[in-house]
Design a protein around this motif. Sequence first.
Motif, PDB file in Angstrom:
ATOM      1  N   UNK A  80     -30.273   3.320  18.332  1.00 40.19           N
ATOM      2  CA  UNK A  80     -31.565   2.689  18.085  1.00 40.19           C
ATOM      3  C   UNK A  80     -32.219   2.214  19.375  1.00 40.19           C
ATOM      4  N   UNK A  81     -31.487   1.448  20.185  1.00 39.34           N
ATOM      5  CA  UNK A  81     -32.069   0.974  21.448  1.00 39.34           C
ATOM      6  C   UNK A  81     -32.241   2.167  22.387  1.00 39.34           C
ATOM      7  N   UNK A  82     -33.351   2.195  23.131  1.00 37.10           N
ATOM      8  CA  UNK A  82     -33.703   3.397  23.891  1.00 37.10           C
ATOM      9  C   UNK A  82     -34.415   3.045  25.194  1.00 37.10           C
ATOM     10  N   UNK A  83     -34.146   3.864  26.226  1.00 37.79           N
ATOM     11  CA  UNK A  83     -34.857   3.770  27.493  1.00 37.79           C
ATOM     12  C   UNK A  83     -34.959   5.176  28.075  1.00 37.79           C
ATOM     13  N   UNK A  84     -36.182   5.635  28.316  1.00 40.43           N
ATOM     14  CA  UNK A  84     -36.399   6.972  28.863  1.00 40.43           C
ATOM     15  C   UNK A  84     -37.328   6.936  30.053  1.00 40.43           C
ATOM     16  N   UNK A  85     -36.961   7.684  31.122  1.00 45.11           N
ATOM     17  CA  UNK A  85     -37.735   7.702  32.363  1.00 45.11           C
ATOM     18  C   UNK A  85     -37.955   9.151  32.795  1.00 45.11           C
ATOM     19  N   UNK A  86     -39.187   9.528  33.161  1.00 46.14           N
ATOM     20  CA  UNK A  86     -39.431  10.902  33.626  1.00 46.14           C
ATOM     21  C   UNK A  86     -38.878  11.131  35.030  1.00 46.14           C
ATOM     22  N   UNK A  87     -38.470  12.378  35.296  1.00 46.36           N
ATOM     23  CA  UNK A  87     -38.019  12.776  36.638  1.00 46.36           C
ATOM     24  C   UNK A  87     -39.180  13.503  37.302  1.00 46.36           C
ATOM     25  N   UNK A  88     -39.640  12.937  38.403  1.00 46.18           N
ATOM     26  CA  UNK A  88     -40.837  13.464  39.052  1.00 46.18           C
ATOM     27  C   UNK A  88     -40.517  13.852  40.493  1.00 46.18           C
ATOM     28  N   UNK A  89     -40.815  15.113  40.838  1.00 44.23           N
ATOM     29  CA  UNK A  89     -40.727  15.561  42.225  1.00 44.23           C
ATOM     30  C   UNK A  89     -42.148  15.777  42.720  1.00 44.23           C
ATOM     31  N   UNK A  90     -42.592  14.865  43.601  1.00 41.65           N
ATOM     32  CA  UNK A  90     -43.970  14.846  44.065  1.00 41.65           C
ATOM     33  C   UNK A  90     -44.897  14.693  42.860  1.00 41.65           C
ATOM     34  N   UNK A 102     -44.389  15.162  29.060  1.00 35.03           N
ATOM     35  CA  UNK A 102     -45.805  15.535  28.969  1.00 35.03           C
ATOM     36  C   UNK A 102     -46.713  14.438  29.520  1.00 35.03           C
ATOM     37  N   UNK A 103     -46.426  13.193  29.170  1.00 31.50           N
ATOM     38  CA  UNK A 103     -47.283  12.082  29.565  1.00 31.50           C
ATOM     39  C   UNK A 103     -46.852  11.431  30.883  1.00 31.50           C
ATOM     40  N   UNK A 104     -45.608  11.663  31.295  1.00 33.32           N
ATOM     41  CA  UNK A 104     -45.120  11.050  32.526  1.00 33.32           C
ATOM     42  C   UNK A 104     -44.985   9.549  32.430  1.00 33.32           C
ATOM     43  N   UNK A 105     -44.602   9.034  31.262  1.00 37.21           N
ATOM     44  CA  UNK A 105     -44.517   7.592  31.037  1.00 37.21           C
ATOM     45  C   UNK A 105     -43.073   7.169  30.794  1.00 37.21           C
ATOM     46  N   UNK A 106     -42.811   5.888  31.031  1.00 39.04           N
ATOM     47  CA  UNK A 106     -41.508   5.290  30.710  1.00 39.04           C
ATOM     48  C   UNK A 106     -41.585   4.687  29.318  1.00 39.04           C
ATOM     49  N   UNK A 107     -40.575   4.962  28.497  1.00 39.51           N
ATOM     50  CA  UNK A 107     -40.524   4.402  27.144  1.00 39.51           C
ATOM     51  C   UNK A 107     -39.289   3.529  27.006  1.00 39.51           C
ATOM     52  N   UNK A 136     -40.374  17.276  36.231  1.00 40.25           N
ATOM     53  CA  UNK A 136     -39.438  18.375  35.956  1.00 40.25           C
ATOM     54  C   UNK A 136     -38.469  18.060  34.825  1.00 40.25           C
ATOM     55  N   UNK A 137     -38.486  16.840  34.292  1.00 38.63           N
ATOM     56  CA  UNK A 137     -37.566  16.496  33.216  1.00 38.63           C
ATOM     57  C   UNK A 137     -37.546  15.000  32.969  1.00 38.63           C
ATOM     58  N   UNK A 138     -36.476  14.527  32.334  1.00 36.73           N
ATOM     59  CA  UNK A 138     -36.366  13.088  32.060  1.00 36.73           C
ATOM     60  C   UNK A 138     -34.913  12.706  31.828  1.00 36.73           C
ATOM     61  N   UNK A 139     -34.654  11.395  31.962  1.00 35.15           N
ATOM     62  CA  UNK A 139     -33.349  10.808  31.648  1.00 35.15           C
ATOM     63  C   UNK A 139     -33.535   9.879  30.458  1.00 35.15           C
ATOM     64  N   UNK A 140     -32.642   9.992  29.461  1.00 35.53           N
ATOM     65  CA  UNK A 140     -32.725   9.152  28.264  1.00 35.53           C
ATOM     66  C   UNK A 140     -31.416   8.391  28.074  1.00 35.53           C
ATOM     67  N   UNK A 141     -31.551   7.088  27.852  1.00 38.52           N
ATOM     68  CA  UNK A 141     -30.397   6.240  27.532  1.00 38.52           C
ATOM     69  C   UNK A 141     -30.541   5.739  26.103  1.00 38.52           C
ATOM     70  N   UNK A 142     -29.468   5.830  25.345  1.00 37.45           N
ATOM     71  CA  UNK A 142     -29.454   5.335  23.967  1.00 37.45           C
ATOM     72  C   UNK A 142     -28.308   4.343  23.785  1.00 37.45           C
ATOM     73  N   UNK A 143     -28.496   3.431  22.830  1.00 38.40           N
ATOM     74  CA  UNK A 143     -27.428   2.525  22.392  1.00 38.40           C
ATOM     75  C   UNK A 143     -26.929   1.615  23.502  1.00 38.40           C
ATOM     76  N   UNK A 144     -27.705   0.576  23.770  1.00 39.56           N
ATOM     77  CA  UNK A 144     -27.289  -0.421  24.756  1.00 39.56           C
ATOM     78  C   UNK A 144     -26.047  -1.140  24.246  1.00 39.56           C
ATOM     79  N   UNK A 145     -24.976  -1.094  25.029  1.00 42.60           N
ATOM     80  CA  UNK A 145     -23.752  -1.810  24.675  1.00 42.60           C
ATOM     81  C   UNK A 145     -23.972  -3.289  24.986  1.00 42.60           C
TER      82      UNK A 145
END
Length: 621
Positions: free
Chosen positions: A299-309, A265-270, A313-322
């Motif tokens: 607990x640890x998290x990184x999320x990035x939106x997928x933007x076409x122009x 919704x916001x188009x932001x990286x968290x 259209x969606x996002x990628x989420x990573x959890x649990x940094x090893x």
Amino acid sequence: MELKASHLQEILTILSELDPELVMERIVNIVPGVFHSKICALFLRDEENEDEIILSKSSSPDPLPVSGRITYQKGEGLTGWVFKHRRPLLLQDFDRKGPESLKQIAADLTWKGKHSLIGLRRFKSYLGVPLLNAREECIGVIRMSSDDINFTEKDQELLISIAQYLAVALEKARLFIHEKRKSEYFTLLLEIGTRLHTYFNEQDLLNFIARGCAETFSSETCEIYTRSDEDPGLLALRAGYGIPETLIHSATHRVGEGLTGYIVQQGVILRSRNVLSLKQYKGKYRNVIKGTLKYGDRLTFLGVPIRIKSDIIGCIKLYNKIPRDGIPYFTEDAEKFLAILVDMLAVALENLQYLKSMQISAVKMMQIQRLTALGTLAIRLPNEISNPLTVARLNVLNLMRAIKRHRKADGPIDLDDLNQKAENIHQYLEQVSGGIKTLQEFSTKAGFMKVRRSWPEIIDESLLFLSNDLLTKQVKVRRDKQADHNLPTIQVEPNEGIEVLITLMKIILDTFTFYDSGLLIQSELVEDGAAIATLIEGRNNRAGTPIMASLSGIPSMAGTNFFNPTHFALKVAEEIIQGNYDGRIEYLTVNEEDITRIRLVLPVVKSPAQEDRDEQPDSHY
């Protein structure tokens, strides 16, 4: 204090160490022996919060608190004071003097008792020294405590010297690790980017990215959400790694719901070290995934939106940094490189959208070509049928008039004249018959209708079209004519069938890198006689003379090929077989260098006469 030569030698070895963990491990083990202290602890500045230091290594056997972290803010307690003022701190007889004596040293110096190195009771002596880098920045604090002896000013001077060596060793090791990590990111991104555009199936592409992201950024799980085709306000889990398979295509979030919906919704990286601290976090599927994790809660998290122009259209989420290189959380570098990878994914997804549009356009173009052929057919109708029929009709009328005249005159009929007129009528009717036959063949070849044809005949016509390629590469073609003879006819548009077979055979021929290679074409009834399966197998003859041209292989299966016209032809062939016949094309590559196999499966639509003949195995068309 007793500094032995062995201690000095061990201290100096940290300068050659490139692993920060080993540098810290050696120091906290060496220092207690040098100063006869009970415990030594090393606090390092947080990379993302410069006002906080974190316990990075300690010689204490005591476990960490439940939170898993021991931190001090600038000015907090004794250690925080050393960090803030970048000055050493020496306390003697603190167990007797008490916290009140601290005001004599500095007005802002307090004892919090937040994390005593020898338990909850006050220690006898404390010594803390800041770690200063070449830019005079405080990157941490090394501290000791003792409940038996008092540290002296000489101890303080020696620890300051050790801290100088330690700061240099840590900065060098950290710089090395940082550059090494960046190099690994670049290498992995290059590898992923090279293979990214070789996927022509969206699901395969997303599965590859999910695994690649998890492995590249040392994440235990990865999730890829995209907007639903039916409801753009709904985000569906399209691919994942390290999560239960049951969640794929079933887990959903509304746009604006939870972290997933918020990012889209916001188009932001968290990025967060603890998602529980984020107000947007809802933990919708946390309990389902938690049981499959190996490295604790997510607990640890990184999320990035997928933007076409301009569209997200969606996002990628990573959890649990090893934990890797001593860093148990996602860093700013990881954020930057993941954003680059997501941009690459967006380009690949956009290319797939274009490819899909091109496939649809190609099918429409075929339909337009057929309509053009239909127009040509309509133009030819007057010449091929209407004109001869008109002439034949006029001859019939002339014949009828002649007969009437003879009847009125009551005279003999001129048989020669009658025969001539009958021959003219027959001649023009023959022209009509031939024209109808020609137009029927024309309409069939143009693809207007499905007709019953022998499948081996369709294969023969396809091989005839490729005869020049077969002769040029000296390909040996093998067919099982007896098996072909027993196949039933099949309902097919000949033009489409030939086009598909030519495409598949051409792909096989493109894998041949040696002359005298073999092409096997074998058809058989499968699925209890409900379908005909045609195996097209290419065997590369490595004993033959090499062909100079560099050739490709099956486009959708090759891992290193980029888009070429063959890819497009293959996708059109798949569209024809799936959309017009409910059939399928299967890729059975055994060895990309030696044997390549493609299998075409087409349903058999039986005619009533053919169903009657099923009782007679030897009969065929």
